[in-house]
Design a protein around this motif. Sequence first.
Motif, PDB file in Angstrom:
ATOM      1  N   SER A 175       0.823  -1.214   0.000  1.00  0.00           N
ATOM      2  CA  SER A 175       0.000   0.000   0.000  1.00  0.00           C
ATOM      3  C   SER A 175       0.857   1.265   0.000  1.00  0.00           C
ATOM      4  CB  SER A 175      -0.926  -0.003   1.216  1.00  0.00           C
ATOM      5  OG  SER A 175      -0.170  -0.055   2.412  1.00  0.00           O
ATOM      6  N   HIS A 176       2.008   1.221   0.679  1.00  0.00           N
ATOM      7  CA  HIS A 176       2.883   2.391   0.706  1.00  0.00           C
ATOM      8  C   HIS A 176       3.442   2.701  -0.683  1.00  0.00           C
ATOM      9  CE1 HIS A 176       2.660   1.836   5.039  1.00  0.00           C
ATOM     10  NE2 HIS A 176       3.303   2.976   5.206  1.00  0.00           N
ATOM     11  N   SER A 177       3.967   1.687  -1.361  1.00  0.00           N
ATOM     12  CA  SER A 177       4.516   1.918  -2.700  1.00  0.00           C
ATOM     13  C   SER A 177       3.421   2.321  -3.679  1.00  0.00           C
ATOM     14  CB  SER A 177       5.231   0.656  -3.189  1.00  0.00           C
ATOM     15  OG  SER A 177       4.306  -0.420  -3.308  1.00  0.00           O
ATOM     16  N   GLN A 178       2.254   1.750  -3.549  1.00  0.00           N
ATOM     17  CA  GLN A 178       1.156   2.116  -4.444  1.00  0.00           C
ATOM     18  C   GLN A 178       0.719   3.555  -4.209  1.00  0.00           C
ATOM     19  OE1 GLN A 178      -2.029  -0.757  -4.620  1.00  0.00           O
ATOM     20  NE2 GLN A 178      -3.513   0.749  -5.344  1.00  0.00           N
ATOM     21  N   PHE A 179       0.637   3.982  -2.958  1.00  0.00           N
ATOM     22  CA  PHE A 179       0.229   5.352  -2.653  1.00  0.00           C
ATOM     23  C   PHE A 179       1.252   6.350  -3.179  1.00  0.00           C
ATOM     24  CE2 PHE A 179       0.225   9.157  -0.083  1.00  0.00           C
ATOM     25  CZ  PHE A 179      -1.120   9.476   0.016  1.00  0.00           C
ATOM     26  N   MET A 180       2.537   6.110  -2.904  1.00  0.00           N
ATOM     27  CA  MET A 180       3.564   7.058  -3.314  1.00  0.00           C
ATOM     28  C   MET A 180       3.692   7.129  -4.834  1.00  0.00           C
ATOM     29  SD  MET A 180       4.547   8.466  -0.586  1.00  0.00           S
ATOM     30  CE  MET A 180       5.888   9.417  -1.294  1.00  0.00           C
ATOM     31  N   CYS A 181       3.582   6.002  -5.526  1.00  0.00           N
ATOM     32  CA  CYS A 181       3.649   6.025  -6.986  1.00  0.00           C
ATOM     33  C   CYS A 181       2.422   6.703  -7.581  1.00  0.00           C
ATOM     34  CB  CYS A 181       3.805   4.606  -7.514  1.00  0.00           C
ATOM     35  SG  CYS A 181       5.441   3.890  -7.214  1.00  0.00           S
ATOM     36  N   PHE A 182       1.267   6.500  -6.978  1.00  0.00           N
ATOM     37  CA  PHE A 182       0.062   7.217  -7.428  1.00  0.00           C
ATOM     38  C   PHE A 182       0.257   8.717  -7.290  1.00  0.00           C
ATOM     39  CE2 PHE A 182      -3.787   9.433  -6.213  1.00  0.00           C
ATOM     40  CZ  PHE A 182      -4.661   9.136  -7.243  1.00  0.00           C
ATOM     41  N   PHE A 183       0.748   9.148  -6.147  1.00  0.00           N
ATOM     42  CA  PHE A 183       0.923  10.577  -5.889  1.00  0.00           C
ATOM     43  C   PHE A 183       1.954  11.178  -6.836  1.00  0.00           C
ATOM     44  CE2 PHE A 183       3.002  14.081  -3.642  1.00  0.00           C
ATOM     45  CZ  PHE A 183       1.904  14.876  -3.340  1.00  0.00           C
ATOM     46  N   THR A 184       3.094  10.520  -7.002  1.00  0.00           N
ATOM     47  CA  THR A 184       4.142  11.051  -7.862  1.00  0.00           C
ATOM     48  C   THR A 184       3.714  11.087  -9.321  1.00  0.00           C
ATOM     49  OG1 THR A 184       5.802  10.202  -6.324  1.00  0.00           O
ATOM     50  CG2 THR A 184       6.556  10.783  -8.526  1.00  0.00           C
ATOM     51  N   GLN A 185       3.020  10.051  -9.773  1.00  0.00           N
ATOM     52  CA  GLN A 185       2.554  10.025 -11.153  1.00  0.00           C
ATOM     53  C   GLN A 185       1.537  11.125 -11.420  1.00  0.00           C
ATOM     54  OE1 GLN A 185       3.676   8.461 -13.595  1.00  0.00           O
ATOM     55  NE2 GLN A 185       2.083   8.326 -15.171  1.00  0.00           N
ATOM     56  N   TYR A 186       0.655  11.362 -10.478  1.00  0.00           N
ATOM     57  CA  TYR A 186      -0.341  12.426 -10.656  1.00  0.00           C
ATOM     58  C   TYR A 186       0.338  13.792 -10.704  1.00  0.00           C
ATOM     59  CZ  TYR A 186      -4.873  14.720 -10.228  1.00  0.00           C
ATOM     60  OH  TYR A 186      -6.007  15.468 -10.470  1.00  0.00           O
ATOM     61  N   VAL A 187       1.306  14.017  -9.804  1.00  0.00           N
ATOM     62  CA  VAL A 187       2.015  15.296  -9.798  1.00  0.00           C
ATOM     63  C   VAL A 187       2.801  15.483 -11.095  1.00  0.00           C
ATOM     64  CG1 VAL A 187       3.842  16.605  -8.650  1.00  0.00           C
ATOM     65  CG2 VAL A 187       2.124  15.414  -7.287  1.00  0.00           C
ATOM     66  N   LEU A 188       3.424  14.415 -11.583  1.00  0.00           N
ATOM     67  CA  LEU A 188       4.170  14.491 -12.835  1.00  0.00           C
ATOM     68  C   LEU A 188       3.265  14.885 -14.003  1.00  0.00           C
ATOM     69  CD1 LEU A 188       6.796  13.870 -14.467  1.00  0.00           C
ATOM     70  CD2 LEU A 188       5.960  11.526 -14.667  1.00  0.00           C
ATOM     71  N   LEU A 189       2.135  14.238 -14.130  1.00  0.00           N
ATOM     72  CA  LEU A 189       1.206  14.569 -15.211  1.00  0.00           C
ATOM     73  C   LEU A 189       0.603  15.954 -15.027  1.00  0.00           C
ATOM     74  CD1 LEU A 189      -0.614  11.120 -15.533  1.00  0.00           C
ATOM     75  CD2 LEU A 189       1.189  12.048 -17.004  1.00  0.00           C
ATOM     76  N   ILE A 191       2.068  18.571 -13.721  1.00  0.00           N
ATOM     77  CA  ILE A 191       3.048  19.594 -14.072  1.00  0.00           C
ATOM     78  C   ILE A 191       3.286  19.647 -15.571  1.00  0.00           C
ATOM     79  CG2 ILE A 191       5.485  20.207 -13.872  1.00  0.00           C
ATOM     80  CD1 ILE A 191       5.365  19.324 -10.959  1.00  0.00           C
ATOM     81  N   PHE A 192       3.448  18.501 -16.207  1.00  0.00           N
ATOM     82  CA  PHE A 192       3.836  18.486 -17.618  1.00  0.00           C
ATOM     83  C   PHE A 192       2.659  18.601 -18.579  1.00  0.00           C
ATOM     84  CE2 PHE A 192       7.730  16.705 -15.866  1.00  0.00           C
ATOM     85  CZ  PHE A 192       8.692  17.384 -16.599  1.00  0.00           C
ATOM     86  N   ILE A 193       1.445  18.401 -18.104  1.00  0.00           N
ATOM     87  CA  ILE A 193       0.283  18.509 -18.989  1.00  0.00           C
ATOM     88  C   ILE A 193      -0.547  19.738 -18.661  1.00  0.00           C
ATOM     89  CG2 ILE A 193      -1.879  17.428 -19.686  1.00  0.00           C
ATOM     90  CD1 ILE A 193      -0.564  14.739 -19.418  1.00  0.00           C
ATOM     91  N   ARG A 194      -0.998  19.814 -17.440  1.00  0.00           N
ATOM     92  CA  ARG A 194      -1.904  20.922 -17.118  1.00  0.00           C
ATOM     93  C   ARG A 194      -1.161  22.244 -17.006  1.00  0.00           C
ATOM     94  NH1 ARG A 194      -5.895  21.650 -11.862  1.00  0.00           N
ATOM     95  NH2 ARG A 194      -6.296  23.866 -12.233  1.00  0.00           N
ATOM     96  N   LEU A 195      -0.082  22.294 -16.224  1.00  0.00           N
ATOM     97  CA  LEU A 195       0.624  23.559 -16.057  1.00  0.00           C
ATOM     98  C   LEU A 195       1.328  23.975 -17.341  1.00  0.00           C
ATOM     99  CD1 LEU A 195       2.116  23.264 -12.464  1.00  0.00           C
ATOM    100  CD2 LEU A 195      -0.035  24.293 -13.203  1.00  0.00           C
ATOM    101  N   VAL A 252      -4.857   6.899 -14.762  1.00  0.00           N
ATOM    102  CA  VAL A 252      -6.292   6.848 -15.060  1.00  0.00           C
ATOM    103  C   VAL A 252      -7.031   7.967 -14.339  1.00  0.00           C
ATOM    104  CG1 VAL A 252      -8.379   5.465 -14.794  1.00  0.00           C
ATOM    105  CG2 VAL A 252      -6.253   4.379 -15.560  1.00  0.00           C
ATOM    106  N   TRP A 253      -6.682   8.205 -13.078  1.00  0.00           N
ATOM    107  CA  TRP A 253      -7.408   9.236 -12.318  1.00  0.00           C
ATOM    108  C   TRP A 253      -7.101  10.632 -12.823  1.00  0.00           C
ATOM    109  CZ3 TRP A 253     -11.371   8.522  -9.204  1.00  0.00           C
ATOM    110  CH2 TRP A 253     -11.815   9.602  -8.452  1.00  0.00           C
ATOM    111  N   PHE A 254      -5.848  10.886 -13.220  1.00  0.00           N
ATOM    112  CA  PHE A 254      -5.539  12.210 -13.773  1.00  0.00           C
ATOM    113  C   PHE A 254      -6.258  12.412 -15.106  1.00  0.00           C
ATOM    114  CE2 PHE A 254      -3.086  14.962 -16.565  1.00  0.00           C
ATOM    115  CZ  PHE A 254      -2.992  16.107 -15.789  1.00  0.00           C
ATOM    116  N   SER A 255      -6.300  11.379 -15.942  1.00  0.00           N
ATOM    117  CA  SER A 255      -7.001  11.503 -17.221  1.00  0.00           C
ATOM    118  C   SER A 255      -8.482  11.778 -17.001  1.00  0.00           C
ATOM    119  CB  SER A 255      -6.825  10.221 -18.045  1.00  0.00           C
ATOM    120  OG  SER A 255      -5.453   9.959 -18.271  1.00  0.00           O
ATOM    121  N   LEU A 256      -9.077  11.071 -16.036  1.00  0.00           N
ATOM    122  CA  LEU A 256     -10.485  11.298 -15.724  1.00  0.00           C
ATOM    123  C   LEU A 256     -10.707  12.716 -15.219  1.00  0.00           C
ATOM    124  CD1 LEU A 256     -13.374  10.136 -15.307  1.00  0.00           C
ATOM    125  CD2 LEU A 256     -12.634   9.430 -13.024  1.00  0.00           C
ATOM    126  N   THR A 257      -9.816  13.194 -14.372  1.00  0.00           N
ATOM    127  CA  THR A 257      -9.971  14.539 -13.807  1.00  0.00           C
ATOM    128  C   THR A 257      -9.739  15.615 -14.855  1.00  0.00           C
ATOM    129  OG1 THR A 257      -9.207  13.720 -11.656  1.00  0.00           O
ATOM    130  CG2 THR A 257      -9.146  16.090 -12.008  1.00  0.00           C
TER     131      THR A 257
END
Length: 313
Positions: A175-189, A191-195, A252-257
């Motif tokens: 759960s720790h690795s899944q949470f941190m990878c989810f958070f980092t992937q969302y922040v990465l997308l 910054i590079f897509i929305r901002l 998937v969640w960033f694309s949906l959002t």
Amino acid sequence: MKTNRSAVLSDPYAEPTAIIIVVVVVVFAQGKKQPAIRRRSKCQNKNKGHPATANAKRASRKKMSSPDLDSVVQQQVHYIAGYNHSDWQPITLTLVEYPKGDLLGKLLAWISLAPLGIGAGFVALILFRRDLHTIVFFIGTLFNECVNMVLKHWIQEPRPMTRSQIWTEYGMPSSHSQFMCFFTQYVLLFIFIRLHHMNNNNARMERLVRLLVLFVCSVATFLVCYGRIYLQYHSLSQVMVGAVVGLIVGTVWFSLTHWFLTPLFPMVVSWKVSELFLLRDTTLIPNILWFEYTVTRQEARARARKLVSMKSQ
């Protein structure tokens, strides 16, 4: 000597005198009764430590004890004994063990609490900013945790090291690795897509800040994942699967959002319930910190000039 009975009965003062005598006797008797009660209470206080008095109290207690009272006392004794011998389990959400004397293990144990700090940051931002995108991001982290719990109870793979006090006995995926990878992937997308899409002419300092944020998130994710293996909470495969699932859910969640929920934010903030909870949409503002800083400074200056003009009048 004989008494003249007719003379006594015919005496006109005999009846009033008898009444007065009776009244005096009654009043005197009532006055004597209270000192007697006081003397009795003093005698009882003096006889508290007397052996006869103690024996009488013991006898009265024996009379008061009944089978119902004995059963209640026995039930309480058995309950306390079973309560003391029961297994105590702490809230292991923050319980992280490390080898005693191992400084690296202690550091990794503290770093593994990063998901809790991120969750606390989400709650603080939601309470004080009321931004819809932050709320949706936080809902995504909750959805990610639900996916992790479903996978754990579906795969049911045990952890590499058995611990008696742990949140769940299953370890696949982490759960720790899944949470941190989810958070980092969302922040990465984000910054590079929305901002990047919002502002094509970014200043050099803003680019450096964004790269620094990505670097900190990536290092924290790596240390948390490595710490779960080092502290023997998860195996390498459990951490890798958790990382992959986190990356997929984050994408998937960033694309949906970004593509489906963000266009609905202007409509959502116009609702009455959004006005009640002061919800707002900052999608079109690229640098919210600079925007709030300039708006606050202009408002403070305008209020200061208004206050000076009021004082001068």
